[in-house]
Every structure is written in structure tokens, then in C-alpha cells.
Design a protein around this motif. Structure first.
Motif, short mmCIF file in Angstrom:
data_model
loop_
_atom_site.label_atom_id
_atom_site.label_comp_id
_atom_site.label_asym_id
_atom_site.label_seq_id
_atom_site.Cartn_x
_atom_site.Cartn_y
_atom_site.Cartn_z
N ASP A 191 0.89 -1.14 -0.03
CA ASP A 191 0.00 -0.07 -0.08
C ASP A 191 0.73 1.22 0.15
OD1 ASP A 191 1.01 -0.42 2.54
OD2 ASP A 191 -0.96 -0.17 3.54
N ALA A 192 0.59 2.05 -1.09
CA ALA A 192 0.98 3.47 -0.98
C ALA A 192 -0.11 4.41 -1.23
CB ALA A 192 1.96 3.66 -2.14
N TYR A 193 -0.14 5.42 -0.40
CA TYR A 193 -1.35 6.28 -0.59
C TYR A 193 -1.08 7.73 -1.17
CZ TYR A 193 -3.31 2.69 2.46
OH TYR A 193 -3.61 1.59 2.90
N TRP A 194 -1.10 7.82 -2.48
CA TRP A 194 -0.38 8.90 -3.10
C TRP A 194 -1.14 10.18 -3.17
CZ3 TRP A 194 4.16 8.30 -5.36
CH2 TRP A 194 4.71 6.95 -5.66
N PHE A 195 -2.41 10.14 -2.87
CA PHE A 195 -3.12 11.42 -2.70
C PHE A 195 -2.94 11.97 -1.30
CE2 PHE A 195 -5.48 9.85 -6.65
CZ PHE A 195 -5.00 10.95 -7.49
N THR A 196 -2.79 11.28 -0.20
CA THR A 196 -3.16 11.45 0.85
C THR A 196 -1.78 11.58 2.04
OG1 THR A 196 -3.95 9.39 1.70
CG2 THR A 196 -5.58 11.07 1.08
N ASP A 197 -0.96 10.75 1.65
CA ASP A 197 0.34 10.58 2.44
C ASP A 197 1.25 11.55 2.52
OD1 ASP A 197 2.79 9.87 3.60
OD2 ASP A 197 2.56 7.79 2.83
N PRO A 198 1.51 12.44 3.69
CA PRO A 198 2.28 13.80 3.78
C PRO A 198 3.70 13.52 3.47
CG PRO A 198 1.68 12.93 5.79
CD PRO A 198 0.92 12.00 4.96
N ASN A 199 4.10 12.12 3.28
CA ASN A 199 5.59 12.32 2.98
C ASN A 199 5.98 11.43 1.65
OD1 ASN A 199 6.40 12.87 5.69
ND2 ASN A 199 5.50 10.96 6.40
N GLY A 206 8.32 8.24 -2.94
CA GLY A 206 7.84 8.22 -4.17
C GLY A 206 8.92 8.64 -5.01
N GLY A 207 9.81 9.48 -4.70
CA GLY A 207 10.99 9.93 -5.46
C GLY A 207 11.83 9.02 -5.79
N VAL A 250 -6.14 0.85 -1.95
CA VAL A 250 -6.65 2.23 -2.27
C VAL A 250 -7.34 2.69 -0.91
CG1 VAL A 250 -8.12 3.87 -3.74
CG2 VAL A 250 -6.78 1.75 -4.73
N GLU A 251 -6.87 4.14 -0.53
CA GLU A 251 -7.40 4.60 0.67
C GLU A 251 -9.06 5.35 0.04
OE1 GLU A 251 -4.58 8.11 -0.72
OE2 GLU A 251 -5.09 5.93 -1.07
N VAL A 252 -9.95 5.45 1.08
CA VAL A 252 -11.19 6.12 0.87
C VAL A 252 -11.28 7.19 1.81
CG1 VAL A 252 -12.35 4.26 -0.29
CG2 VAL A 252 -12.54 4.57 2.13
N GLY A 253 -10.44 7.51 2.65
CA GLY A 253 -10.61 8.39 3.51
C GLY A 253 -9.27 9.55 3.60
N GLN A 254 -8.84 9.62 4.93
CA GLN A 254 -7.55 10.42 5.19
C GLN A 254 -6.72 9.41 6.37
OE1 GLN A 254 -8.51 14.56 5.71
NE2 GLN A 254 -6.71 15.14 6.70
N PRO A 255 -5.77 8.58 5.71
CA PRO A 255 -5.44 7.56 6.71
C PRO A 255 -4.31 8.22 7.72
CG PRO A 255 -5.29 7.01 4.12
CD PRO A 255 -5.60 8.40 4.38
N SER A 259 -2.23 14.08 7.37
CA SER A 259 -2.48 13.81 5.99
C SER A 259 -2.70 15.14 5.67
CB SER A 259 -3.72 13.05 5.58
OG SER A 259 -3.47 11.80 5.70
N ARG A 260 -2.40 15.73 4.08
CA ARG A 260 -2.62 16.91 3.84
C ARG A 260 -4.36 17.15 3.29
NH1 ARG A 260 0.02 13.98 -0.19
NH2 ARG A 260 1.69 15.05 -0.06
N ARG A 261 -5.13 16.04 3.18
CA ARG A 261 -6.48 16.09 2.88
C ARG A 261 -6.82 14.61 2.60
NH1 ARG A 261 -7.29 14.93 -2.48
NH2 ARG A 261 -5.53 15.28 -4.05
#
Length: 420
Positions: A191-199, A206-207, A250-255, A259-261
């Protein structure tokens, strides 16, 4: 601005792949169409079944279960310790669990041992995160010992599943990560939460996967296509290539509390379809929010109807397409060019093409391997597009939407006969 691009093949196989006689080539789905049938208990090998799971949900009565059933979920993955496991099966759904005190359809080993124990063979204390020191000595890594121990406790006739995390995806070497992916389970995800993980945009995360260890800009990082890149990474580690299914997370919230959002419903849809286009043969939704305005263990039910409705629509579409998703790939049927991701499937004389834009609005040009004049039905959209001398041109509104084309009339293309 809308760009014009040609469609490229995904799933880690060059679109130019073909047989020695120059014709497109069939390739089985990872593990083969009857993969689950070799285990007992297991999930169905029915071509109409596609695993759609919810992570760590609780079932203590019938209060929540009907909502997940109505949203086309098929599987509870590692439900909470107080869950009535038998109740899940009685309601026509499946369960994968680390518990041994009730009926299950497969075993979950553990979650993210690559992160909390790390790649190494040191002694494991038997403790989990938050319970005390995990490895002895504490400065060493013991993730392989954790997985060896849990595997030894498993009945290896049953289906086993493991989810991994950032060590497999970002931090570990290929050799270190490959051992986790290959040695301990029959189905694997990370799992990697690209839209919500702050790091996740950092150079070390990711880089490291996408940009040779350089920080990702937001427009490079916050993309549905990166969920496909996650699947690509795990599939690239499987040995022999294509020998076991890889699932998506895939996340459905703010894990994360920081989180940024929260993820948006359209982004969930894009993340799921990107994962599938890149070869995921199952999807698990992370249904928890630890930050934001709606903190819940049941995001889909507690945090507004919009997300549940969109996820239900996505799941229903996946279920409808399950026989297609479980059919062989047809490599070498499309021209290869950057810009859009595609997956090509073939069954009984019919070709299906799943396509997405990688970066935003685009006009995509699909070039088939033979010059045919016909029409292609766009599945689920009540429209058709022209096939003009083997070329399809179509618009993509953004990077979160997927088109599925059903192409017939290919008798002169040298494809395998129906039923092959």
C-alpha cells in the motif's frame, strides 16, 4: 489544454510483443485463470469473480454488511477481532483473516512486516508494533524471521495473503524486497497512498520509485497513475514473472493524522482503474480515517454518501467486467507511445481495451495492429467510437477516468479463434 497522444501498453509487457509469425500474442493473467483452485480453502476461480475487499472492517451483526454487499464488495480482508466470521459467509461474501477460530477462505499472515520489522534475519521477540522491542538485538532487522515464523504456523494448503508497505516499494533493494514478495504468500499487495500520505512525494519515498531519488513535484506525485506504478513495482519483483496475483490497495479517506487532505471520490476511481490497467487482479479499500473532519473506522458508511456511491459504482463496473479482467492479455495489438496507459484483453473473438490518461485531459489515438473499419462500443457509456483503418481517436476528460472499448469485427486480424 487538451493534448494529443497515442496509447501505450501497460502491464510491464512491451506493446510490440508478438509471436514469431508477427501476430499479436495471448498471455495469461498472473498465476493463470484457475490460480485459486489449487488452494483449499480459497477464493473462487470463477471467471466472473474479481476480489474486491474492505480492510479491517467489523461484522458483529447485520448492520453494516448489507451496505458493503450492495456496493459490490466480495471480500472482508483481516476483519476486526470481534467479527463474527461465520456471518460473512452466510451473507454470500468471503473472508481472509489471520484468525484460526472461525471459517475463512484464506489466511492473512500480517500487515507491513517489511516496515515494522525490516528486511533481515535477526531474532523476532514475537511482539508487534506498540508492544515492545521487536527484534533482538533492537538495532537489527527481523522481518524475514517474522514471515518465516508466521508461515510455519500456516496451513499451506489454504490461500495466503500478505500486504507490504514502503520498504518493499521504496526503501529496500530489489533483492530485499523480492524475498518478501516471493517467499511467504500466494497473493501479495503493497500500500502507498499517493493522494493523502504527507511524506510520499519525498525523495526517499515516491521519488525513490519514480524519479531516481529526487523529490516529486505535486503534479508528479498526486496522480492516479502512481497507484498503477505501485502495482508495477510489486509485479516486477514476482519470480517467475506473472506467477502470482498482485492486488491493489486504495484509501477512501484520510489515513494519516497529518494527511494533507482526504482523497476525493473521483481520485479513488482513478486509483482503482490505474491499478487494474497495470495488472492488479484484486482491489482492497482502506476504510479508515485518522485525520480530518470525519475520523472513523468505517469511512464509507460514516463520512457521507458520496464516497460510498462512487465506490459502489466502480465496484459494480469491475464486477460486470470480471470475465474480461480474468481473460488473457493480447500483447502486440496496440501501437506503443507515451501518454496514456492501456490494457488489452481477448476472449471469444472479442477485444477489450481499457485506457486511461496518465496526466490529465487528452485526446488519445489508438492504433490497432490491423487496418479494420468498424465501430467500438464504449462499455458503460452508451456510445460508440469509429475504428477508421485500425485507428480509434477518443477524448479523456482527466487522469481519473477510464474508457473500456469493446471491439468486434476483427476476423481478418489474424487473432486466435473464438474459444482458444
Amino acid at each position: 489544454m487538451v493534448g494529443t497522444v497515442m496509447l501505450s501498453a501497460a502491464c510491464g509487457v512491451p506493446s510490440s510483443a508478438h509471436r514469431s509469425d508477427g501476430r499479436p500474442m495471448l498471455r495469461e493473467i498472473d498465476g493463470g485463470a484457475t490460480y485459486f483452485s489449487q488452494f483449499s480453502p480459497s477464493l473462487p476461480s470463477d471467471p466472473g469473480f474479481f476480489p474486491i475487499g474492505v480492510w479491517a472492517e467489523s461484522v458483529v451483526d447485520d448492520t453494516r454488511l448489507p451496505s458493503y454487499s450492495a456496493a459490490s464488495f466480495t471480500t472482508y480482508v483481516e476483519p476486526t477481532p470481534d467479527t463474527d466470521l461465520a456471518r460473512i459467509g452466510l451473507n454470500g461474501m468471503y473472508v481472509l483473516s489471520s484468525r484460526s477460530d472461525g471459517p475463512t477462505d484464506g489466511r492473512v499472515t500480517t500487515d507491513e512486516a517489511d516496515m515494522w520489522a525490516g528486511p533481515g534475519d535477526a531474532t523476532w521477540t514475537g511482539l508487534y508494533p506498540g508492544e515492545g522491542e521487536i527484534c533482538v538485538p533492537a538495532t537489527e532487522k527481523c522481518g524475514y524471521t517474522v514471515m518465516d515464523t508466521l508461515e510455519a504456523q500456516s496451513d499451506r494448503t489454504r490461500l495466503t495473503y500478505t500486504n507490504y508497505g514502503k520498504s518493499v516499494l521504496f526503501w529496500g533493494t530489489d533483492e530485499q524486497s523480492s524475498k518478501f514478495v516471493n517467499d511467504y504468500q500466494d497473493v501479495v499487495s503493497a500500500d502507498a497512498y499517493w493522494f493523502t500520505d504527507p511524506n510520499i512525494c519525498d525523495a526517499t519515498e515516491g521519488g525513490a520509485l519514480l524519479k531516481d531519488g529526487v523529490d516529486l513535484d505535486p503534479d508528479e506525485c498526486l496522480r492516479a497513475s502512481n497507484y498503477g506504478a505501485t502495482v508495477d513495482r510489486v509485479r516486477s519483483l514476482v519470480e517467475p514473472a506473472g506467477s502470482k496475483p498482485v492486488w491493489a490497495f486504495v484509501e477512501v479517506g484520510q489515513p494519516f493524522a497529518e494527511s494533507r487532505r482526504a482523497i476525493e471520490p473521483a481520485e479513488v476511481e482513478g486509483a482503482v482503474w490505474s491499478s487494474i490497467v497495470h495488472g492488479a487482479q484484486g482491489v482492497v479499500y482502506f476504510n479508515h480515517s485518522f485525520g480530518g473532519e470525519c475520523r472513523s473506522q468505517h469511512v464509507l458508511l460514516d463520512c457521507g454518501r458520496g464516497m460510498l456511491e462512487r465506490v459502489g459504482d466502480v465496484n459494480a463496473r469491475i464486477t460486470e467486467l470480471a470475465p474480461v479482467l480474468n481473460s488473457p492479455y493480447l500483447d502486440g495489438f496496440l501501437a506503443s507511445a507515451p501518454g496514456l496507459d492501456t490494457m488489452v484483453k481477448y476472449t471469444d473473438g472479442v477485444v477489450h481495451v481499457l485506457a486511461m490518461s496518465e496526466q490529465g485531459a487528452a485526446t488519445g489515438r489508438m492504433t490497432l495492429s490491423c487496418a479494420v473499419d468498424s465501430t467500438a462500443d464504449v462499455v458503460g457509456e452508451d456510445r460508440r467510437v469509429e475504428v477508421d483503418k485500425g485507428v480509434i481517436v477518443d477524448d479523456f476528460a482527466d487522469s481519473n477516468s477510464a474508457h473500456v472499448y469493446r471491439i468486434t469485427g476483427l476476423d481478418d486480424c489474424g487473432l486466435p479463434p473464438a474459444g482458444s
